[in-house]
Design a protein around this motif. Structure first.
Motif, mmCIF file in Angstrom:
data_model
loop_
_atom_site.group_PDB
_atom_site.id
_atom_site.type_symbol
_atom_site.label_atom_id
_atom_site.label_comp_id
_atom_site.label_asym_id
_atom_site.label_seq_id
_atom_site.Cartn_x
_atom_site.Cartn_y
_atom_site.Cartn_z
ATOM 1 N N LEU A 181 -7.017 -121.330 -7.281
ATOM 2 C CA LEU A 181 -6.726 -119.896 -7.236
ATOM 3 C C LEU A 181 -7.004 -119.238 -8.586
ATOM 4 O O LEU A 181 -7.642 -118.188 -8.659
ATOM 5 C CB LEU A 181 -5.262 -119.660 -6.854
ATOM 6 N N LEU A 182 -6.519 -119.865 -9.655
ATOM 7 C CA LEU A 182 -6.695 -119.293 -10.989
ATOM 8 C C LEU A 182 -8.162 -119.278 -11.392
ATOM 9 O O LEU A 182 -8.650 -118.307 -11.979
ATOM 10 C CB LEU A 182 -5.870 -120.083 -12.007
ATOM 11 N N PHE A 183 -8.887 -120.334 -11.068
ATOM 12 C CA PHE A 183 -10.308 -120.399 -11.425
ATOM 13 C C PHE A 183 -11.098 -119.334 -10.676
ATOM 14 O O PHE A 183 -11.951 -118.658 -11.250
ATOM 15 C CB PHE A 183 -10.865 -121.793 -11.119
ATOM 16 N N VAL A 185 1.574 -116.690 -8.079
ATOM 17 C CA VAL A 185 1.301 -117.635 -9.168
ATOM 18 C C VAL A 185 1.237 -116.903 -10.501
ATOM 19 O O VAL A 185 1.816 -117.344 -11.505
ATOM 20 C CB VAL A 185 -0.014 -118.393 -8.891
ATOM 21 N N LEU A 186 0.546 -115.778 -10.554
ATOM 22 C CA LEU A 186 0.404 -115.017 -11.800
ATOM 23 C C LEU A 186 1.753 -114.461 -12.254
ATOM 24 O O LEU A 186 2.039 -114.409 -13.455
ATOM 25 C CB LEU A 186 -0.605 -113.885 -11.619
ATOM 26 N N SER A 187 2.583 -114.049 -11.311
ATOM 27 C CA SER A 187 3.905 -113.521 -11.658
ATOM 28 C C SER A 187 4.770 -114.604 -12.301
ATOM 29 O O SER A 187 5.472 -114.357 -13.291
ATOM 30 C CB SER A 187 4.605 -112.972 -10.412
ATOM 31 N N SER A 244 -8.985 -120.415 -16.182
ATOM 32 C CA SER A 244 -8.188 -121.598 -15.886
ATOM 33 C C SER A 244 -6.730 -121.401 -16.292
ATOM 34 O O SER A 244 -6.381 -120.443 -16.987
ATOM 35 C CB SER A 244 -8.756 -122.804 -16.638
ATOM 36 N N PHE A 245 -5.882 -122.334 -15.884
ATOM 37 C CA PHE A 245 -4.468 -122.275 -16.262
ATOM 38 C C PHE A 245 -4.313 -122.287 -17.780
ATOM 39 O O PHE A 245 -3.577 -121.472 -18.346
ATOM 40 C CB PHE A 245 -3.717 -123.467 -15.651
ATOM 41 N N THR A 246 -5.003 -123.208 -18.449
ATOM 42 C CA THR A 246 -4.877 -123.332 -19.904
ATOM 43 C C THR A 246 -5.309 -122.054 -20.612
ATOM 44 O O THR A 246 -4.641 -121.583 -21.542
ATOM 45 C CB THR A 246 -5.710 -124.517 -20.413
ATOM 46 N N THR A 247 -6.411 -121.466 -20.166
ATOM 47 C CA THR A 247 -6.900 -120.229 -20.785
ATOM 48 C C THR A 247 -5.910 -119.095 -20.609
ATOM 49 O O THR A 247 -5.614 -118.349 -21.554
ATOM 50 C CB THR A 247 -8.257 -119.836 -20.170
ATOM 51 N N ARG A 248 -5.368 -118.937 -19.400
ATOM 52 C CA ARG A 248 -4.405 -117.863 -19.138
ATOM 53 C C ARG A 248 -3.114 -118.072 -19.934
ATOM 54 O O ARG A 248 -2.549 -117.126 -20.491
ATOM 55 C CB ARG A 248 -4.093 -117.785 -17.642
ATOM 56 N N LEU A 249 -2.637 -119.321 -19.969
ATOM 57 C CA LEU A 249 -1.408 -119.626 -20.694
ATOM 58 C C LEU A 249 -1.561 -119.306 -22.183
ATOM 59 O O LEU A 249 -0.691 -118.650 -22.792
ATOM 60 C CB LEU A 249 -1.050 -121.098 -20.504
ATOM 61 N N THR A 250 -2.669 -119.736 -22.764
ATOM 62 C CA THR A 250 -2.911 -119.488 -24.185
ATOM 63 C C THR A 250 -3.032 -118.001 -24.476
ATOM 64 O O THR A 250 -2.502 -117.491 -25.472
ATOM 65 C CB THR A 250 -4.177 -120.222 -24.645
#
Length: 299
Positions: free
Chosen positions: A255-257, A223-225, A262-268
């Protein structure tokens, strides 16, 4: 979870010392470095040693390579440290070593392992002037809760192969690339404990849970990749990430949490880091850079 990296080498000692002075100075530094045991230098070759370790909470990964004939933990270290952890050690040298622990004497062949208990003395020697070993210190309560009758395994040779060898291979890899532990310390400690428990005969329910956690770790890496490869897409979403990974959106978010954000935090964060890099190293309008990094709203 705090991560502390340490290293110690005779290469850093002052020049001009005699071999005896080098050993005495190194022994003093080693006591502060680890205080796990004592070394007896070889008499037929110049003294040299290199050690490095990674401490992740109560888990420790260590590696040692040096010209000494014995490794021992005396009652003094047992009393001074108050350390009761289990210590899984692999003989990474090319000669068998004779080990004494808990009143048992046994042979530890190259590649094989032994489970020691640090609240009791031990002694190891193989008649050679070169020693290499990797060790992992594991929390006693956690391992006892996962492996029934684990104390019966202490003080005897453990065959190479399977999950136990994976523990040591994983540790050697991290010790060669220690920066990885700074980013994933908690996950690393958990994986090492799971692998050690499986290799030592964890209860069936515990082993099943440990294998599931291992699968989650592989899926998280996937997922991270994908996220790192596609964060610049303006319409990239958790739903698209889940679809690319072949997982449900809910599972991806879990998984991300669990991994800390979160997804939004990582994306930003990925977009902002890329934007900062472009602003630093490339000329251009801010709006162009923003859109190139996936921001579809100029504000």
């Amino acid at each position: 979870m705090s991560v502390i990296r340490k290293s110690l080498s005779t290469e850093t000692l002052p020049q001009g010392l005699s071999d005896r002075q080098r050993f005495i100075r190194f022994a003093e530094l080693f006591e502060h470095f680890s205080n796990t045991g004592e070394l007896d230098p070889a008499s037929d070759v110049p003294f040299r040693a290199t050690m490095n370790s990674i401490h992740i909470g109560t888990t420790m990964l260590g590696r040692c390579d040096g010209s000494f004939v014995t490794v021992r933990r005396e009652k003094r270290q047992v009393i001074e440290t108050g350390d009761d952890r289990f210590c899984l050690v692999r003989n990474t040298g090319d000669r068998s070593s004779q080990v004494v622990h808990r009143g048992r004497e046994f042979t530890m062949r190259p590649g094989s392992m032994v489970l020691l208990k640090l609240d009791e003395p031990f002694f190891a020697a193989d008649g050679a002037s070169q020693k290499r070993f990797t060790n992992v210190h594991l929390p006693v309560d956690s391992l006892r809760a996962m492996v029934a009758d684990i104390d019966d395994l202490v003080g005897s040779e453990l065959e190479p192969g399977g999950a136990l060898s994976l523990v040591m291979d994983y540790s050697d890899l991290l010790l060669r690339h220690p920066a990885a532990a700074d980013e994933a310390g908690m996950a690393i400690a958990s994986h090492l404990l799971d692998l050690a428990a499986i290799g030592l005969g964890a209860r069936s329910d515990v082993a099943a849970a440990a294998r599931r956690r291992g699968l989650r770790a592989v899926r998280l890496k996937t997922v991270l990749s994908i996220l790192e490869a596609r964060f610049h897409e303006p319409d990239f979403s958790a739903q698209k990430l889940a679809g690319a990974a072949g997982l449900s959106e809910r599972y991806v978010n879990e998984l991300l949490f669990e991994a800390g954000a979160s997804f939004t935090t990582r994306l930003t964060e990925l977009r902002l880091r890329k934007a900062a890099d472009l602003l630093t190293h490339r000329e251009g309008r801010i709006s162009d850079i923003a859109f190139a990094c996936g921001f579809n709203d100029l504000s």
